[in-house]
Design an enzyme around this catalytic site. Structure first.
Site, short mmCIF file in Angstrom:
data_model
loop_
_atom_site.label_atom_id
_atom_site.label_comp_id
_atom_site.label_asym_id
_atom_site.label_seq_id
_atom_site.Cartn_x
_atom_site.Cartn_y
_atom_site.Cartn_z
N ASP A 19 0.62 -1.22 0.15
CA ASP A 19 0.14 -0.21 0.08
C ASP A 19 0.81 1.18 0.27
O ASP A 19 2.15 1.19 0.31
CB ASP A 19 -0.79 -0.05 1.39
CG ASP A 19 -1.50 1.44 1.16
OD1 ASP A 19 -2.58 1.78 0.49
OD2 ASP A 19 -1.64 1.80 2.31
N ASP A 21 -0.18 5.23 0.92
CA ASP A 21 -0.55 6.07 1.86
C ASP A 21 -0.48 5.70 3.27
O ASP A 21 -1.35 4.52 3.54
CB ASP A 21 -1.78 6.90 1.81
CG ASP A 21 -1.74 7.76 0.52
OD1 ASP A 21 -0.97 8.62 0.54
OD2 ASP A 21 -2.67 7.45 -0.37
#
Length: 224
Positions: A19, A21
């Protein structure tokens, strides 16, 4: 060992799915600015909004917060939010340990799997000074937002590995649920992660060491 340090453990994998953020890029300052402004526009409690924004695509977050709102309005607001977030990189920095972590992955199978679109991903990775993985699954690549596992399954397929051979790095409830639903092990990163059932959780990436194994696998030494 500090009280908040993870218990030392080692995970082995063939590929890593990352991922963006909250996991390798700290964009909380921008997310706070943009989503608090949207909450005020909608007459919603900003604190309540901030509890659910992480991990999902914007339109999916809006649908959770305003379930009776027409979806076309959510998509329109999502496009506006993406433009605002892409233009605002003030305060976007790497998560501690992310530069060394990404450097260690340079020659190893890995992919970015993010709810951001391509433009936002490029803006934030660039602002954080992190290399963009060759394989990336962005918002344009999927039909369903996390916590749906589609993004992680596509990432594994692009890399050519079975889900069980992949380890996900995630920070949010939606992302951890997506990794679990994809049949993958999950390393939770950051203050939000530990509460949502990852296989192991770390405060940041300084607690992870990547080792390339002779037979082509990857060893993740966590908390060591």
């Amino acid at each position: 060992m500090p009280a908040n340090a993870p218990t030392p453990t080692t995970l082995t994998a063939r590929a890593l799915l990352l991922d963006m953020d909250g996991t390798i890029v700290n964009s909380d300052a921008v997310v706070e600015r943009c989503w608090r402004a949207w909450a005020n526009e909608q007459g919603l409690d900003a604190e309540a909004v901030m509890k659910v924004v992480h991990g999902r695509q914007g339109y999916a977050t809006m649908a959770v917060l305003l379930p009776d709102r027409p979806m076309e309005l959510n998509h329109a607001d999502n496009r506006r939010m993406l433009a605002a977030e892409t233009a605002d990189v003030d305060g976007v920095v790497p998560v501690p340990g992310a530069p060394a972590f990404m450097a260690a992955l340079a020659a190893l199978p890995h992919a970015l799997v993010t709810s951001a679109d391509r433009g936002l991903a490029e803006a934030r990775m660039g602002a954080a000074g992190l290399p963009m993985p060759r394989v990336r699954v962005t918002a344009e690549s999927v039909g369903a937002s996390k916590p749906d596992p589609e993004g992680f399954l596509k990432g594994a397929a692009h890399l050519g590995f079975d889900p069980a051979d992949c380890v996900v790095f995630e920070d949010s409830e939606a992302g951890i649920a997506a990794g679990r639903a994809a049949g993958m092990r999950v390393v939770g990163v950051g203050p939000r992660a530990a509460a949502h059932g990852p296989d192991v959780a770390v405060p940041d990436l300084t607690h992870v060491r990547v080792e390339a194994l002779p037979e082509g696998g990857i060893a993740l030494h966590v908390g060591k």
